[in-house]
Write a protein that holds these residues in place. Sequence first.
Motif, mmCIF file in Angstrom:
data_model
loop_
_atom_site.group_PDB
_atom_site.id
_atom_site.type_symbol
_atom_site.label_atom_id
_atom_site.label_comp_id
_atom_site.label_asym_id
_atom_site.label_seq_id
_atom_site.Cartn_x
_atom_site.Cartn_y
_atom_site.Cartn_z
ATOM 1 N N ASN A 115 8.215 -12.052 -53.052
ATOM 2 C CA ASN A 115 7.991 -11.440 -51.446
ATOM 3 C C ASN A 115 6.997 -10.225 -50.711
ATOM 4 O OD1 ASN A 115 8.112 -14.130 -49.681
ATOM 5 N ND2 ASN A 115 10.544 -14.269 -50.283
ATOM 6 N N HIS A 116 7.940 -9.358 -52.039
ATOM 7 C CA HIS A 116 7.203 -7.949 -51.828
ATOM 8 C C HIS A 116 6.336 -7.508 -53.359
ATOM 9 C CE1 HIS A 116 9.442 -7.552 -48.582
ATOM 10 N NE2 HIS A 116 10.865 -7.934 -48.869
ATOM 11 N N THR A 143 3.537 -4.048 -55.488
ATOM 12 C CA THR A 143 3.700 -4.331 -54.744
ATOM 13 C C THR A 143 3.611 -2.944 -53.727
ATOM 14 O OG1 THR A 143 4.877 -2.223 -56.415
ATOM 15 C CG2 THR A 143 5.452 -4.522 -56.415
ATOM 16 N N ALA A 145 2.340 -1.139 -50.731
ATOM 17 C CA ALA A 145 1.582 -1.630 -49.131
ATOM 18 C C ALA A 145 1.049 -2.311 -49.302
ATOM 19 C CB ALA A 145 2.343 0.130 -48.336
ATOM 20 N N PRO A 149 1.574 -10.062 -50.629
ATOM 21 C CA PRO A 149 2.936 -10.359 -49.580
ATOM 22 C C PRO A 149 3.534 -9.292 -49.385
ATOM 23 C CG PRO A 149 2.710 -10.304 -52.019
ATOM 24 C CD PRO A 149 1.126 -10.186 -51.953
ATOM 25 N N ASN A 150 3.224 -8.172 -48.733
ATOM 26 C CA ASN A 150 4.053 -6.501 -47.947
ATOM 27 C C ASN A 150 3.360 -6.837 -46.410
ATOM 28 O OD1 ASN A 150 6.040 -5.837 -49.986
ATOM 29 N ND2 ASN A 150 4.554 -4.734 -50.825
ATOM 30 N N LYS A 154 7.830 -11.297 -41.451
ATOM 31 C CA LYS A 154 9.286 -11.391 -41.992
ATOM 32 C C LYS A 154 9.238 -12.771 -41.699
ATOM 33 C CE LYS A 154 12.201 -10.733 -38.233
ATOM 34 N NZ LYS A 154 13.039 -9.362 -37.789
ATOM 35 N N LYS A 187 14.765 -8.237 -55.759
ATOM 36 C CA LYS A 187 15.365 -7.674 -55.092
ATOM 37 C C LYS A 187 13.590 -8.440 -54.506
ATOM 38 C CE LYS A 187 14.788 -2.957 -53.608
ATOM 39 N NZ LYS A 187 14.715 -1.753 -53.582
ATOM 40 N N SER A 188 12.678 -8.263 -55.049
ATOM 41 C CA SER A 188 11.130 -8.533 -54.562
ATOM 42 C C SER A 188 11.172 -10.184 -53.849
ATOM 43 C CB SER A 188 10.230 -9.033 -55.994
ATOM 44 O OG SER A 188 9.293 -8.961 -54.884
ATOM 45 N N LEU A 191 13.769 -11.313 -48.998
ATOM 46 C CA LEU A 191 13.150 -11.574 -47.464
ATOM 47 C C LEU A 191 13.440 -11.365 -46.064
ATOM 48 C CD1 LEU A 191 9.864 -11.552 -46.028
ATOM 49 C CD2 LEU A 191 10.188 -13.849 -46.082
ATOM 50 N N ASP A 192 13.203 -10.162 -44.998
ATOM 51 C CA ASP A 192 13.975 -9.964 -43.940
ATOM 52 C C ASP A 192 13.728 -11.783 -42.774
ATOM 53 O OD1 ASP A 192 14.605 -7.852 -44.187
ATOM 54 O OD2 ASP A 192 12.802 -7.159 -42.920
#
Length: 242
Positions: A115-116, A143, A145, A149-150, A154, A187-188, A191-192
Motif C-alpha cells: 500500500n506504500h 515507495t 511519493a 500506491p502512494n 486512503k 509497515k507498508s 493504510l489510513d
Amino acid sequence: MFRHLVGLLFLLLPTSALAGECVVLLHGLARTDVSLAVMEHVLEREGYHVVSNDYPSTDLPIEPLLAYVGNAVAECDGERFHFVTHSMGGILVRGWLRDRHPKELGRTVMLAPPNHGSEVTDDYGDLAIYEYLNGPAGMQLGTDADSMPNRLPKADFELGIIAGDRTVNPILSTSFNGPNDGKVSVKSTRLDGMTDHLVVHATHTFIMNNPVVIAQTLTFLREGRFDHDMTLTEAITAIFPQ
C-alpha cells in the motif's frame, strides 16, 4: 492439475449456503489465478459465488489493468460483492475504487498489499532483469511519493489487511529495516482508513495458502473484523469443519 485436486478435496467437505454474495479474487504481480485456488475453493464451499480470473499483470501499467477489475465485478451479476486480493491485486482495487463506490460493494481483504510500495522496487528496479520479470506495473510499486500506491487515496470502504512477517529470501530481505514478508514490509501494508490489520507468520509468496489467513479472511467477510485470538487449531477447524 492443482486446481482440480483442490476442487476434489473441497467437494468432500460440507457447505454452508451464503446465497447472493460474490467474492472477486485478484492475484498478485507475476502470478495467476491458480495461486488463489485454495482460497477460491474454500470460499465456494462457504456458498459464495467466486470470480477468479487471470489478468496480464506483467504486460501493462497499473492504470490499464483496472479494467480487469471492472470486468470481474460485472461477473457478479449485481450481487453484493467482496474483494480478496493478494499483493498488487490490492492496489488494483484501490485504483478501481478511486473514482467509484458501488452500492453493492461489501468488504475487502488484502493479503500482503504494497500500500506504500516496496523497498525491493526501490533497490532493484533499475536492473533490466527486474523489469523483465515484473513488467511496467512492477516498476510503479516503489515507495517514493509519486509511486502509484502512494498517489491513491486512503480507504473509504470496509478493509481488512493481513501482513506476513516471514521471509525465505535473504537477499531481498536486506532491502528492509523492519518486519517484512520478503517483498513487502509490514509497515507498508497499513493504510489510513482500514478497518482492521493483522500480522501472521507467513511469506509473501504463500500467504494466501496459510490456514490462519484463509480462516481470518472468512471471518472478516462475515463479521467485518479479524479474530485476533484465533489459534491455528481453530483456523484449521474453520476450514475443515467436521
